[in-house]
Design an enzyme around this catalytic site. Sequence first.
Site, PDB file in Angstrom:
ATOM      1  N   GLY A  68      58.006   8.777  76.498  1.00 17.81           N
ATOM      2  CA  GLY A  68      58.253   7.971  75.311  1.00 17.81           C
ATOM      3  C   GLY A  68      59.721   7.602  75.171  1.00 17.81           C
ATOM      4  O   GLY A  68      60.585   8.470  75.142  1.00 17.81           O
ATOM      5  N   VAL A  97      50.514   6.931  80.671  1.00 17.31           N
ATOM      6  CA  VAL A  97      50.093   8.301  80.900  1.00 17.31           C
ATOM      7  C   VAL A  97      48.579   8.385  80.738  1.00 17.31           C
ATOM      8  O   VAL A  97      48.031   7.971  79.717  1.00 17.31           O
ATOM      9  CB  VAL A  97      50.788   9.260  79.915  1.00 17.31           C
ATOM     10  N   GLU A 134      58.217  -3.183  52.406  1.00 15.79           N
ATOM     11  CA  GLU A 134      59.212  -4.028  53.063  1.00 15.79           C
ATOM     12  C   GLU A 134      58.578  -5.297  53.620  1.00 15.79           C
ATOM     13  O   GLU A 134      59.114  -6.391  53.471  1.00 15.79           O
ATOM     14  CB  GLU A 134      59.898  -3.237  54.180  1.00 15.79           C
ATOM     15  N   ALA A 160      62.309   7.614  61.510  1.00 16.31           N
ATOM     16  CA  ALA A 160      63.232   7.620  62.647  1.00 16.31           C
ATOM     17  C   ALA A 160      64.202   8.809  62.627  1.00 16.31           C
ATOM     18  O   ALA A 160      64.411   9.441  63.666  1.00 16.31           O
ATOM     19  CB  ALA A 160      63.993   6.296  62.697  1.00 16.31           C
TER      20      ALA A 160
END
Lengths: 442, 442
Positions: free
Chosen positions: B29, B97, B187, B332
């Site tokens: 990732g 994967v 948002e 994040a």
Amino acid sequence: MGQKMGFYKRDKIRNYSRENERHRVVIVGAGFGGLWAIKTLTRYPVDICLIDQNNYHTFFPLLYQVAAAELEPEDIAYPVRSIVRGFPNVRFLLAKVNKIDLKAQIIETDVRTVHYDFLILAIGSVTHFFNIKGAKYVYPLKTLEQAIDIRNQILTCFEKAAYEPDEERQKSLLTFVIVGGGSTGVEFAGALAELTYGHMRRDYRNLDFGKVRVILLEAAGKLLPNLPDRLGNYARERLNRVKVEVRFNSKVSEVGPGEVKLTDGSVIRTYTTVWTAGVRGEPALNSWGLPLAPNGKVAVLNTLQIPGYPNAYVAGDLAYLEEGGRPLPMVAPVALQQGVAAGENIVRQISGKPPASFHYNDQGIMAVIGRRAAVAYLFNRFGFTGFPAWIIWLGVHLFRLIGFRNRLLVLTNWAWDYIYYERVVRLILPAKPPSEKHKEES
Amino acid sequence: MGQKMGFYKRDKIRNYSRENERHRVVIVGAGFGGLWAIKTLTRYPVDICLIDQNNYHTFFPLLYQVAAAELEPEDIAYPVRSIVRGFPNVRFLLAKVNKIDLKAQIIETDVRTVHYDFLILAIGSVTHFFNIKGAKYVYPLKTLEQAIDIRNQILTCFEKAAYEPDEERQKSLLTFVIVGGGSTGVEFAGALAELTYGHMRRDYRNLDFGKVRVILLEAAGKLLPNLPDRLGNYARERLNRVKVEVRFNSKVSEVGPGEVKLTDGSVIRTYTTVWTAGVRGEPALNSWGLPLAPNGKVAVLNTLQIPGYPNAYVAGDLAYLEEGGRPLPMVAPVALQQGVAAGENIVRQISGKPPASFHYNDQGIMAVIGRRAAVAYLFNRFGFTGFPAWIIWLGVHLFRLIGFRNRLLVLTNWAWDYIYYERVVRLILPAKPPSEKHKEES
């Protein structure tokens, strides 16, 4: 000619229109021909309907730079509605044309049927494969989507090659064949060589770049056939210097999964064959009853009118017209000038005057071959090569790019590239399922 | 913690490694977790293999701006190879994967099989549809490709609506439903309202914008459930002001071609339902024998290790870890800090020390609602709304965007937007065949 049509005549038309219904002009195609026709017509009291299957204009002369991961798609595309927004008499229809009926003056699209009083057909050209076998394995370079496809394919080949244990297959993945030695082929070969030998080298440190090959196949015996020999020779020398193998007298007979066959029997192992060798008129025109010239183009009168249909014009690549015994080239300046001319002729017809003949004002032809090198042939007289030609090329293209903001962005990308010698546009996006084109038949 | 690991310890590891084989760390990732793990590990003598199915990193916090045609895809994506280029001990593998075998310490991909000594699994999360019917008619907003899909769909709806004679169908085309009142939903709703009521109005002069609706559906009774009520109320008020209909206690039961059904029986006619209501762990994990927590996430130890597999770590959205009795949010900053922590724990293990517990350093949560308005909640204490919050948001996001050039481009786009109030990114590209999602069954 645009300058000669002063206010007097425009007023005359305005009066004419007040007494009558406003004429409806339909323009098919938002390329150079269509947009410059609009630019001409929008000053007059006509209703304009612009039809295109994309909602953006593509700046075709820089398309190859998207394919070579040098520019982002957005850099060379501009939304049509932004372009026509300032003109209250222009409407845009996002639609595919299914049929044009010249007698009934009707255009059938997948959205609605549109009637016209005057028509300008400026749909450009499509790729011509000259009946080679296996055309489905070829990557044409004619639309923005195709350019993105090519970019994705090249980057994917490098990713696959980085982990390919079979050396022969690895070599095939790293072999890129370009068919056609005209200006698109030459320009794309130069840009691709820069990408593969220059920028990719830093990203794939463990890869043997001696295995990378860029091969340019040309059916005839010289590059850039429309230009003087000196410029074609310069282009060849320049391409050789950046390790592009230029092969003359090489005609493709068949493309298969993982290979290209030439008419002399030789075979090149590759998964990426980009086709820039020819264009032709849209095949669907055949069934619409238009008078076709060789290559599926429309043979127009020298006024750009379709014979027998005085209110229907063709502008750009699709128009077949000879000047000085030779057909006009399919380049942006011709399309642009024909768009203006067709628009003006419609205005003349509305105001009761006969349409005028089109004459191409040839200001030059250019091709760029990588960093700081180009050829330019101006006013049919002056040939330039090398850095001066590159500067001319850069200036002209930046100047012509529609939209101030796009111009800024392109300039930023180029400046960055020039200063840092870095290609920044290397996203495989959208990540499609691995290309079906080269799935080995089992 | 990174600061505390001085040269002494690094040298110790180096000596350790000289006597032994270099350890192989595989990171799956290239999101925030994976990249920050690399940033941490690359200073140590380990061999790192980074695996991702895309060749770019996506800056997820701004993804919704691509969907709202506010940013170009390239603005928030950055090629992985450019990021890792400076690190000789990092290799990149573009691959999917297929299976992870924790016992054998092997990862099977569609390109090759990779062995690891240490693993950091940072594959993020996937959209969770909570067993609604007709999930295939929904537009998830989780990847760059999905964001482009949404942008194309919105622009296409306007193009179709411009020529739609049936008024009911026209209204459906102009109704946009967003499911989920978390920060992404809020948002996106704000950005979409700006696009539809502001910028589109100039492009579609003949359209009745009274028919345009943006509806935000939230299953609970407030927006931004992770933040103090005051901020959620501000967001609601602000969205109302830009004509977004916020509906609380509204759960979707079924999405069909052209409509959304709610559990209370009501129906909204729309062709565009964007889903931001939930995420979960990759369902394939089920069959790989990982210890799963609710929502398909992996229940890790507080060292981020997978129970029973001390050399396998999970970082980011996929890791399920509670702190203060509540699971850590999937944002994040958590992913980024966990990437660093997992990397440091591997270094500790190599040098013979026990791995340390992870503690989230919560610096705040933010959400932006259109031009000049946002909410920010910093250090779990300070709430900001309006323009000050917007400035904080802008600064933090620009600062975090990977790559100086991207930062420049994003800033250019925003500045342009801000000054000229103009959305410039409105290409329907790639122009796919008309969406299959809403083809009426016949």
